[in-house]
Design an enzyme around this catalytic site. Sequence first.
Site, PDB file in Angstrom:
ATOM      1  N   GLU A   1      42.577  49.156  40.860  1.00 31.43           N
ATOM      2  CA  GLU A   1      41.696  49.523  39.745  1.00 31.43           C
ATOM      3  C   GLU A   1      41.696  51.021  39.483  1.00 31.43           C
ATOM      4  O   GLU A   1      40.654  51.648  39.326  1.00 31.43           O
ATOM      5  CB  GLU A   1      40.267  49.023  40.019  1.00 31.43           C
ATOM      6  CG  GLU A   1      40.180  47.517  40.131  1.00 31.43           C
ATOM      7  CD  GLU A   1      38.765  46.983  40.320  1.00 31.43           C
ATOM      8  OE1 GLU A   1      37.929  47.722  40.869  1.00 31.43           O
ATOM      9  OE2 GLU A   1      38.507  45.843  39.931  1.00 31.43           O
TER      10      GLU A   1
ATOM     11  N   ASP B   1      36.835  37.775  43.107  1.00 32.81           N
ATOM     12  CA  ASP B   1      35.873  38.872  43.217  1.00 32.81           C
ATOM     13  C   ASP B   1      34.428  38.403  43.334  1.00 32.81           C
ATOM     14  O   ASP B   1      33.731  38.369  42.326  1.00 32.81           O
ATOM     15  CB  ASP B   1      36.023  39.792  41.988  1.00 32.81           C
ATOM     16  CG  ASP B   1      35.406  41.151  42.223  1.00 32.81           C
ATOM     17  OD1 ASP B   1      34.972  41.416  43.353  1.00 32.81           O
ATOM     18  OD2 ASP B   1      35.353  41.940  41.267  1.00 32.81           O
TER      19      ASP B   1
ATOM     20  N   GLU C   1      26.321  41.451  42.247  1.00 28.09           N
ATOM     21  CA  GLU C   1      27.010  41.841  41.022  1.00 28.09           C
ATOM     22  C   GLU C   1      27.213  40.674  40.059  1.00 28.09           C
ATOM     23  O   GLU C   1      27.004  40.801  38.870  1.00 28.09           O
ATOM     24  CB  GLU C   1      28.371  42.467  41.388  1.00 28.09           C
ATOM     25  CG  GLU C   1      29.232  42.781  40.181  1.00 28.09           C
ATOM     26  CD  GLU C   1      30.572  43.400  40.543  1.00 28.09           C
ATOM     27  OE1 GLU C   1      30.809  43.677  41.738  1.00 28.09           O
ATOM     28  OE2 GLU C   1      31.378  43.614  39.627  1.00 28.09           O
TER      29      GLU C   1
END
Length: 698
Positions: free
Chosen positions: A288, A362, A390
């Site tokens: 990323e 993820d 998240e």
Amino acid sequence: QKDYKLWLQYNTVANASISKEYKDNLKGIVVLGNSETIKIAVKELKTGFLQMLGNVPEIKLELKGENNLIIGAQSNLNSEIRKELQSNFDKINEEGFIIKSISIQNKKQIIITGKKDAAVLYGVFNFLRIFQTNKSVKNVNIADSPKTNIRILNHWDNLDRTVERGYAGFSLWNWQKLPDFIDQRYIDYARANASIGINGTVLTNVNANALILTPQYLEKVEALANVFRPYGIKVYLTARFSAPIEIGKLKTADPKDLEVINWWKNKAAEIYKRIPDFGGFLVKANSEGQPGPQNYGRDHVDGANMLADAVAPFGGVIMWRAFVYSEHDANDRAKQAYAEFQPYDGKFKENVIVQVKNGAIDFQPREPFHPLFGAMPKTPLMMEFQITQEYLGFSTHLVFLPKLFQEVLESDTYQKGKGSTVAKVIDGTLYQNKLTGIAGVSNIGNDLNWTGHPFAQANWYGFGRLAWNPYLDAETIADEWLRCTFSNDEHFIKPVKKMMIDSREAVVNYMTPFGLHHIMDTGHHYGPGPWVSDLSRPEWNPTYYHKADKNGIGFDRSKSGTNAVSQYAPEMAKVFNNLETCPEKDLLWFHHVSWDYKLKNGQTLWNGLALKYQEGVNQVAEMQNVWNNAEKYVDIERFNEVKMLLEIQQKEAKWWRDACLLYFQQFSGKELPSGVEKPTQTLEYFKSLKFPFAPGNG
Ligand code: BDP
């Protein structure tokens, strides 16, 4: 404020006979040793006795009389006690503790000991938990050791005090006032972690800033390390791979460049001079947008081993993350970490441990276990769980994560035959790895209650307990936590425990049933966004993951699809590959399935999917019921907080259901089955919702 005290409430022991039993058996406290750690242990005992039993037994510096609580490390015990406990000492490791009723010269005593003071402190917290949970101390006989070496929180905290994916306020670390100002919070944080056996903390974000490695900041890190040390907690930092350029003024960060190698060696020496027990580095490289060895035509092994050499002389470790996926190969993101890392098996230095997220994408509400687990027999692998929510409703939704963690740890990889569970990979017993660990991405911030949601404290607690013992079950953890945090009343414990246990499946049902994943809204990941398809990288878009069309829904990872199933051991590959044997909870993770596909219960997939979304909503309504009935067992502040949060969760569960079903209905072309409430808003409305200031966006 009760919230602040976490699971260390130390409520008065209400049951008179139990309280009497404790007092009768514990008339004095004999303290052997005088380290900072032992002082902390004594202070903790004093607080615990005073709050739970109303008085503090006499503190003695040598053994006199009977019915004492003796605390001290092995080396401080007299030879008679040492002999008496020899077989117990043989059973524990360096961090393990013993709590035992013993008879010395015909006098009854209870002893808390271990091979070092930090282990004694663990014993003390475990002993106090016996009081907190109202268990008997008569004939107590416990010898318990952590099953992993590194039990660590990963703080995704930035130097400006924002927290990436943090939903509990700002970072605890007040860099501006450090090193001179020691916030009481640092001490309370260390105490809470020690109480559950956490022994490490990475202070900084994996998306790293090189400044943390400059003297100006290292001085501050040193101050924190000094606070944490007596609690048995080591400090670690994230290492930005390009730091030699950014703060070292070198032209390159090539891991094979001599100057770069020396720069890191000197940096390590500089850090260890300040912090002799510094834990080491956590590294996110070539992921990323983070820099890494690949920027110089090198690979992960070159990068990790170069850093490993720098910290090795001081006993440090490198936790190298396997969270990688390339923008050049968007065929199936789920396959990339395995494809890249598995061939490196056996190539890393001894002090490198590869940190792998629990699933291949993820931190979703549910993912099958990561195929790397069990697939690298010659490489220590460490688990990375995300405690911060998240993708699970932030700190607004009540979701008890140990249920998720347990599901992953119990999964059988079959990599060394039946029974090769992920837990055995992680604790090193499957392949006899020496270095072992579990990391949890922290959900802690400077909110008064630490974690945003009072029940999110249970996820911090549960993470610590599972890091200590990956074989614990979620129910045991929920039971302990509730007793320590709220009340021992069975009328409270029973329903609320069930609520916690069921909460994980509830979130899966109202967000991502049947193996759906990554259909959260753009960037911030709050709320539904299955329609999102305009992000620059294909694998950032929800449409990439659900692949809904008129024929059906789901990501085909079977042999006829991307063949991601082949990354699992043949036994599991077979199970996942076959539509008939693939667990329905993972169905759409591995298969693109027609809307008319018949589920095991006879429903069509479309009807089943709609009913699951509804079930999730119903489950949250039931959670509200349970909580409303718990009112008389809980203080008004926490009661109201949780009540309000559950109301939001209920609204948002409906939001998820309606938005997802309206969106998927465009493809299925089918009516909602009976039993599913009709949406009260249009799809356009849901698509129009925007959250420009959603927290945690880094
Ligand atoms: C993702 C997060 C991102 C993290 C990344 C990571 O969205 O903020 O930086 O993982 O783990 O879940 O590196």
